[in-house]
Scaffold this active site. Structure first.
Site, PDB file in Angstrom:
ATOM      1  CD  GLU A 146      -2.820  -1.279   2.406  1.00  0.00           C
ATOM      2  OE1 GLU A 146      -3.976  -1.663   2.218  1.00  0.00           O
ATOM      3  OE2 GLU A 146      -2.379  -0.959   3.535  1.00  0.00           O
TER       4      GLU A 146
HETATM    5  C1  ACM Z   1      -1.847  -5.470   4.472  1.00  0.00           C
HETATM    6  O1  ACM Z   1      -2.879  -5.972   4.962  1.00  0.00           O
HETATM    7  N1  ACM Z   1      -1.824  -4.192   4.130  1.00  0.00           N
HETATM    8  C2  ACM Z   1      -0.667  -6.260   4.249  1.00  0.00           C
END
Ligand code: ACM
Ligand code: ZN
Length: 747
Positions: free
Chosen positions: A323
């Site tokens: 992310e």
């Molecule tokens: C995640 O759940 N962002 C690895």
């Protein structure tokens, strides 16, 4: 080896004449059989080791089993021996292999490594617990080894912070079920939790936030209570040593290049703009990340990793990688210059450059890099392993290219999801992952060829703690799902048996209670289901359970429980509570209140079916007498990516004062209110006359689009206009918005 009173001996031989059952173990051993005879547990116990090297392990085990000794007044000449021996195998035995024998005169555990002895000792503990009541164990033989080498649990210490004491209790749980990897999530946007001597502000500033997000995500509400904490290096060493003594590897996670707001707040020069930045109070994904164009950022991260590697002996070092928005890099002259000088064609390749540069450093120190599956984007670092969370694709891609992978897909391994009907559960991240679903998980994706399968190291359960504020709640989310995962990862696939696991779990629940572990009993929940009844205006209520127990119901708290026999019909406001009787703790009560209006359980048609992901109960969901709650997104709302027209037949021409339909506003999850809702009415179902429109632009959560003074109508038509693509500046901009609708109310 020991003498027994004649009476005790007689009793012991009588008990073997009755049906003798194998004790219930989790995870189930690979080979497990009953032998003839009984071991009396009444004499004092003595743990003997084949080599004094294993004395500390023997002492640990002696301490653990001492409270399990049955009270007994047998005369003993010699103690009962628990012999632990490390043997040199003449064949290539799997790592962590052990054999355990219960014989009439003692117990022997053999292994080829100390780790194997430790795993065997976990079986020993569970056996002795079950022998405590009768003071005996049946003679038995176990030969056992794990199916996968990576059997992991993760804990997010950043969104909420956990004491060293609780962290050890969590490690104890991993150890009990023969898990061997603890993934410790130590840095985040909302807090940096590990002391780094060279950069003290990481914890002086980065470990503290000015408040926390409270309640459902979409509400974006925060308190102003300062929150934080961190582990000193001494505490980290203490936890690592504690885990090591239990043959559990601790994998530290230091997040980069994203999820770095706490580090940026501490040292703003690490970001692209130079700040100022704040340790985040809210959850989510933030656009400011480590600058990839600034060499001094790499110097700092390498210094941090140097201290981390000195604390953690783990071969694998987790660097996050998930992310990471690319907006800041697009606007940063240094990042753009880096892309030019390195010949990188886009920001995904810049992320790949970032990870590869860190990997080179980690490799130069003799360690290996592991990251979330985003590290595949723009090219995977040459020796890196992948933790596959956005489904299984990341793991498949890694294995196909000869990289190791740990499977942790949201569908089966995210233990921050709901595990029972959200109506009866504390607020969770979303999703719906029952213990049975975890148990059904197969870590090796069917897409992989046999020669690729060896790259799947195992799997891991993740406990993210945005909505988890107390240790008891961590336990509730982790247990029993981690037990199911532990068996998936340890026990041979062909021996997996859900019904038998659930039966053994009932035994284990009483042990967990004794250990003061706050297990979830959601598995025993009764599910109250409503469907269209045989005639319009009537709802059929059915109560189901997946745990096989007898169901009892009552209309309100305090009234007597009555056996549920079969589904029943209701045509007016009604409340029902239900539970099952096979829950050893007489646990959770499910409750449902039905509220009837003129549209409830009336014939309904919709112009376009909902998206298959959000179509749990079909169109009836809109007239089922239950107003959806925000937290029950996947079960109570219907979801579309386009507009829809809904028609309800009230059965006869009636005076209608108001009509309304609920829509969900949760823009962080890409769920937007409709642009407008138009209402029209008809008395014959053919000619519809527009009667008005409704627009709202209210706050987050459920919003009702309503119209008053509707007039005489038998048929109501509700046309819901979709907003189209998500506007710029909002999460998911440019993608089609989700439209979520629920209860229609006609009065
Ligand atoms: C995640 O759940 N962002 C690895
Ligand atoms: Zn930059």
């Amino acid at each position: 080896m020991r003498s027994l009173l004649p009476l005790a001996f007689l009793l012991a031989s009588c008990s073997t004449a009755q049906e003798v059952r194998l004790p219930d173990l989790i995870p189930l051993p690979a080979q497990y059989q009953l032998d003839k005879g009984t071991l009396d547990l009444g004499c004092p116990w003595k743990v003997e080791v084949s080599n004094e090297r294993y004395r500390p392990l023997a002492e640990l085990i002696e301490q653990e089993i001492a409270p399990l000794h049955p009270s007994s007044d047998v005369n003993c000449l010699v103690p009962m021996t628990i012999a632990m021996q490390v043997i040199t195998p003449d064949t290539l035995l799997p790592p962590e292999w052990y054999a355990l024998g219960v014989m009439t005169d003692g117990i022997v555990i053999s292994a080829t490594t100390e780790a194997g002895l430790f795993r065997g000792s976990r079986t020993l503990v569970q056996l002795l617990e079950q022998g405590r009541e009768t003071g005996t164990l049946p003679c038995l033989s176990i030969t056992d080894w794990p199916r996968f080498p990576w059997r992991g649990m993760h804990l997010d210490a950043c969104r909420h912070f956990w004491s060293v004491e609780f962290t050890k209790k969590y490690i104890d749980l991993l150890a009990r079920y023969k898990m061997n990897s603890f993934h410790w999530h130590l840095t985040e946007d909302q807090g940096w939790r590990i002391e780094i001597k060279k950069y003290p502000k990481l914890t002086e500033v980065g470990a503290w936030r000015k408040g926390s997000q409270v309640g459902p995500y979409a509400r974006l509400e925060h308190d102003t209570i300062p929150y934080g904490g961190f582990y000193t290096q001494e505490q980290i060493r203490e936890v690592v040593a504690y885990a090591q003594a239990r043959h559990i590897n601790v994998v530290p996670e230091i997040e980069m290049p994203g999820h770095a707001m706490a580090a940026l707040a501490a040292y703003p020069r690490l970001g692209c703009t130079g700040g100022p930045y704040e340790v985040q109070r809210g959850w989510g994904v933030f656009e400011d990340v480590f600058c990839a164009g600034n060499d001094s950022v790499f110097t700092v991260l390498e210094d941090v990793l140097t201290e981390v590697m000195a604390l953690f002996p783990s071969e694998m070092i987790h660097i996050g990688g998930d992310e990471c928005p690319k907006e800041a890099w697009k606007a940063c002259a240094k990042c753009q210059a880096r892309m030019k000088s390195e010949g990188l064609k886009d920001e995904h390749e810049l992320q790949s450059y970032f990870i590869q540069r860190i990997e080179q450093f980690v490799n130069s120190k003799g360690r290996k890099l592991i990251g979330w599956d985003e590290i595949l984007e723009g090219g995977l670092a040459p020796n890196a392993a992948v933790m596959s969370w956005r489904g299984t694709e990341g793991g498949i891609a890694a294995a196909r290219s000869g990289h190791y992978a740990v499977m942790s897909p949201g569908s089966h391994c995210y233990f921050d999801h709901y595990q029972g009907d959200p109506a009866n559960e504390p607020l969770a991240f979303g999703g719906y992952t029952t213990v049975q679903k975890v148990y059904s998980y197969e870590p090796i994706p069917s897409e992989l060829k046999p020669e690729e399968q060896k790259y799947i190291l195992g799997a891991q359960g993740n406990v993210w703690t945005e909505y988890i504020l107390t240790p008891e709640h961590v336990e509730y989310m982790a247990v029993p799902r981690m037990l199911a995962l532990a068996e998936v990862l340890w026990t041979p696939k062909e021996k997996r048996d859900e019904a038998d696991f659930l039966r053994r779990l009932t035994v284990e629940f009483s042990m967990l209670q004794e250990m003061k572990v706050n297990s979830s009993h959601s598995l025993y929940q009764a599910t109250i289901l409503s469907t269209q009844g045989p005639t319009p205006g009537v709802i059929k209520v059915s109560i189901l359970t997946s745990s096989g127990g007898k169901i009892v119901t009552r209309p309100w708290e305090g009234s007597p429980w009555l056996a549920y026999v079969h589904p029943f019909l209701i045509d007016g406001d009604y409340r029902v509570e239900a539970r099952t009787e096979n829950d050893p703790a007489l646990g959770p009560v499910s409750a449902r209140s039905f509220h009837f209006n003129k549209a409830t359980a009336r014939p309904i048609t919709i112009s376009i079916p909902p998206n298959e992901r959000y179509n749990e109960g079909g169109a009836f969901t809109l007239v089922d007498g239950i107003t959806a709650q925000e937290k029950r997104v996947s079960t109570e709302w219907l979801g579309w990516k386009e507009g829809v027209t809904i028609t309800v037949d009230l059965g006869s021409v009636q005076d209608v004062r108001t009509v309304s339909i609920g829509a969900l506003n949760e823009t962080h999850s890409w769920i937007h209110l409709p642009e407008r809702v138009d209402f029209s009415t008809s008395t014959d179902g053919k000619t519809f006359v527009p009667v008005g429109s409704s627009e709202v632009n209210a706050g987050p959560g459920r919003n009702a689009f309503s119209l008053g003074k509707v007039g005489k109508a038998r048929y109501l038509r509700i046309t819901v206009k979709h907003i189209g693509k998500i506007p710029e500046g909002l999460p998911g901009a440019g993608n089609p918005a989700w439209l979520f609708l629920d209860e229609i109310e006609v009065r």
